[in-house]
Design a protein around this motif. Structure first.
Motif, PDB file in Angstrom:
ATOM      1  N   LEU A   1       0.820  -1.208   0.000  1.00 13.67           N
ATOM      2  CA  LEU A   1       0.000   0.000   0.000  1.00 13.67           C
ATOM      3  C   LEU A   1       0.853   1.257   0.000  1.00 13.67           C
ATOM      4  O   LEU A   1       0.523   2.251  -0.665  1.00 13.67           O
ATOM      5  N   ARG A   2       1.956   1.232   0.720  1.00 11.22           N
ATOM      6  CA  ARG A   2       2.867   2.388   0.696  1.00 11.22           C
ATOM      7  C   ARG A   2       3.461   2.567  -0.703  1.00 11.22           C
ATOM      8  O   ARG A   2       3.596   3.691  -1.191  1.00 11.22           O
ATOM      9  N   ARG A   3       3.817   1.458  -1.341  1.00  8.53           N
ATOM     10  CA  ARG A   3       4.373   1.515  -2.689  1.00  8.53           C
ATOM     11  C   ARG A   3       3.348   2.094  -3.675  1.00  8.53           C
ATOM     12  O   ARG A   3       3.711   2.741  -4.663  1.00  8.53           O
ATOM     13  N   ALA A   4       2.068   1.867  -3.377  1.00  7.68           N
ATOM     14  CA  ALA A   4       1.002   2.371  -4.245  1.00  7.68           C
ATOM     15  C   ALA A   4       0.663   3.833  -3.970  1.00  7.68           C
ATOM     16  O   ALA A   4      -0.160   4.427  -4.675  1.00  7.68           O
ATOM     17  N   GLY A   5       1.290   4.411  -2.936  1.00  8.21           N
ATOM     18  CA  GLY A   5       1.109   5.837  -2.688  1.00  8.21           C
ATOM     19  C   GLY A   5       0.421   6.211  -1.400  1.00  8.21           C
ATOM     20  O   GLY A   5       0.229   7.399  -1.121  1.00  8.21           O
ATOM     21  N   LEU A   6       0.050   5.231  -0.571  1.00  7.09           N
ATOM     22  CA  LEU A   6      -0.579   5.549   0.709  1.00  7.09           C
ATOM     23  C   LEU A   6       0.489   5.806   1.760  1.00  7.09           C
ATOM     24  O   LEU A   6       1.341   4.967   2.008  1.00  7.09           O
ATOM     25  N   GLU A   7       0.418   6.962   2.417  1.00  5.78           N
ATOM     26  CA  GLU A   7       1.414   7.299   3.424  1.00  5.78           C
ATOM     27  C   GLU A   7       1.153   6.583   4.743  1.00  5.78           C
ATOM     28  O   GLU A   7       2.086   6.220   5.456  1.00  5.78           O
ATOM     29  N   SER A   8      -0.125   6.410   5.098  1.00  8.89           N
ATOM     30  CA  SER A   8      -0.451   5.750   6.376  1.00  8.89           C
ATOM     31  C   SER A   8      -1.567   4.740   6.155  1.00  8.89           C
ATOM     32  O   SER A   8      -2.724   4.975   6.533  1.00  8.89           O
ATOM     33  N   PRO A   9      -1.254   3.597   5.544  1.00  7.52           N
ATOM     34  CA  PRO A   9      -2.287   2.602   5.236  1.00  7.52           C
ATOM     35  C   PRO A   9      -3.007   2.061   6.457  1.00  7.52           C
ATOM     36  O   PRO A   9      -4.163   1.648   6.372  1.00  7.52           O
ATOM     37  N   GLU A  10      -2.343   2.067   7.627  1.00  3.86           N
ATOM     38  CA  GLU A  10      -2.989   1.549   8.829  1.00  3.86           C
ATOM     39  C   GLU A  10      -4.223   2.362   9.203  1.00  3.86           C
ATOM     40  O   GLU A  10      -5.131   1.867   9.878  1.00  3.86           O
ATOM     41  N   SER A  11      -4.293   3.630   8.766  1.00  6.79           N
ATOM     42  CA  SER A  11      -5.447   4.464   9.084  1.00  6.79           C
ATOM     43  C   SER A  11      -6.639   4.143   8.193  1.00  6.79           C
ATOM     44  O   SER A  11      -7.754   4.600   8.441  1.00  6.79           O
ATOM     45  N   TRP A  12      -6.421   3.369   7.127  1.00  2.54           N
ATOM     46  CA  TRP A  12      -7.507   3.035   6.209  1.00  2.54           C
ATOM     47  C   TRP A  12      -8.233   1.771   6.629  1.00  2.54           C
ATOM     48  O   TRP A  12      -9.412   1.618   6.334  1.00  2.54           O
TER      49      TRP A  12
END
Length: 303
Positions: free
Chosen positions: A68-79
């Protein structure tokens, strides 16, 4: 455990899936997966073109954060903010242990062991989970086949092991089952979710209203059976197939060991309406009940 609460995220939850769709991140995820050599893990290739699986993160080795970070999400845990939470009163109970379960089908469950701070020092366990959605017989089939019945990592096997390992430490099961007592699987003679879970623990807080088979108990009150949800999917719902459907069922449950505990009373409700037509005038959520479920609150006495 000293905070009075604990939380287990439901990996690849409906919340996560909808937010990815709303943010149009599908292509970015597929590109990131290709760069990391993970396309086969998260995508279907049936049409000859990569397409995200319905639940792309279930069973993903190492979890989804790096992808998810590689896809552009800075904080995936918040999603991924859907999951299982257990709260307790620190002035009454000490949490002595915690255990997380995740089945091969992606079903999460969270266990907390408690001991009273009073002189009695009695102990018990609480297991929380959330079964798959759907109100059709085929959905009940899926819950049974994929989430309850698997021999080694199904909910019923976890319950069996937890009860066997220390019979003196009774177990509570709390869950949104997305299944009501009256719902039958495709083969009507088979046990449904209600029967299976009630038999595994021994009793339900809804036993005054439904018998062991899930049939409604006759009562003096002229009202429908209790419900824990009463909502109507609007036209802007992200769950398109459910638009216009009236969810009017008892799908939240608390099962317990009747040899250890006696139900004293319901702390809220039970919520009952004279008919579905009357219920349509009191749909959830509201300002006074900002949830699509009514709370399930129960008081127990030790036997």
């Amino acid at each position: 455990l000293d905070q009075g609460h604990t939380f287990l995220p439901k990996l690849g939850s409906t919340s996560m899936t909808m937010r990815i769709r709303q943010a149009r991140l599908g292509d970015s995820l597929l590109k990131a997966a290709e760069e990391m050599g993970m396309t086969a893990d998260i995508a279907d290739m049936d049409s000859g073109k990569a397409k995200l699986k319905k639940k792309p993160f279930i069973g993903l080795s190492g979890g989804s954060t790096t992808l998810l970070r590689r896809a552009g999400l800075e904080s995936p845990e918040s999603w991924d903010d859907d999951g299982i939470a257990i709260f307790w009163r620190k002035d009454r109970l000490a949490a002595t242990g915690m255990q997380a379960f995740v089945s091969s089908s992606g079903l999460p469950a969270l266990l907390v062991r408690f001991q009273e701070l009073a002189e009695t020092k009695r102990s018990f366990k609480v297991l929380g989970t959330h079964l798959g959605s759907g109100s059709a017989p085929t959905d009940e089939d899926d819950r049974l086949a994929k989430q309850l019945l698997p021999t080694d990592d199904g909910l019923l096997s976890w319950i069996r092991k937890l009860r066997q390992e220390d019979p003196s430490e009774p177990l509570f099961l709390l869950l949104d089952a997305n299944a009501h007592p009256q719902l039958r699987p495709s083969v009507a003679s088979d046990a449904n979710v209600w029967q299976s879970l009630r038999e595994s623990l021994g009793a339900s807080v809804w036993d005054d209203f439904f018998d062991a088979t899930g049939a409604e108990q006759a009562g003096a009150e002229k009202a429908d059976a209790p419900v824990t949800t009463n909502k109507l999917r609007g036209f802007d719902s992200d769950q398109v197939k459910k638009i216009g459907s009236h969810a009017y069922h008892l799908i939240d449950h608390l099962f317990y060991d009747p040899k250890a505990f006696a139900l004293a009373k319901h702390g809220f409700g039970p919520k009952r309406y004279p008919s579905k037509e009357v219920a349509m005038e009191d749909l959830l959520p509201t300002l006074s009940m900002p949830s699509d479920h009514f709370p399930l609150v129960a008081d127990f006495n030790w036997r």
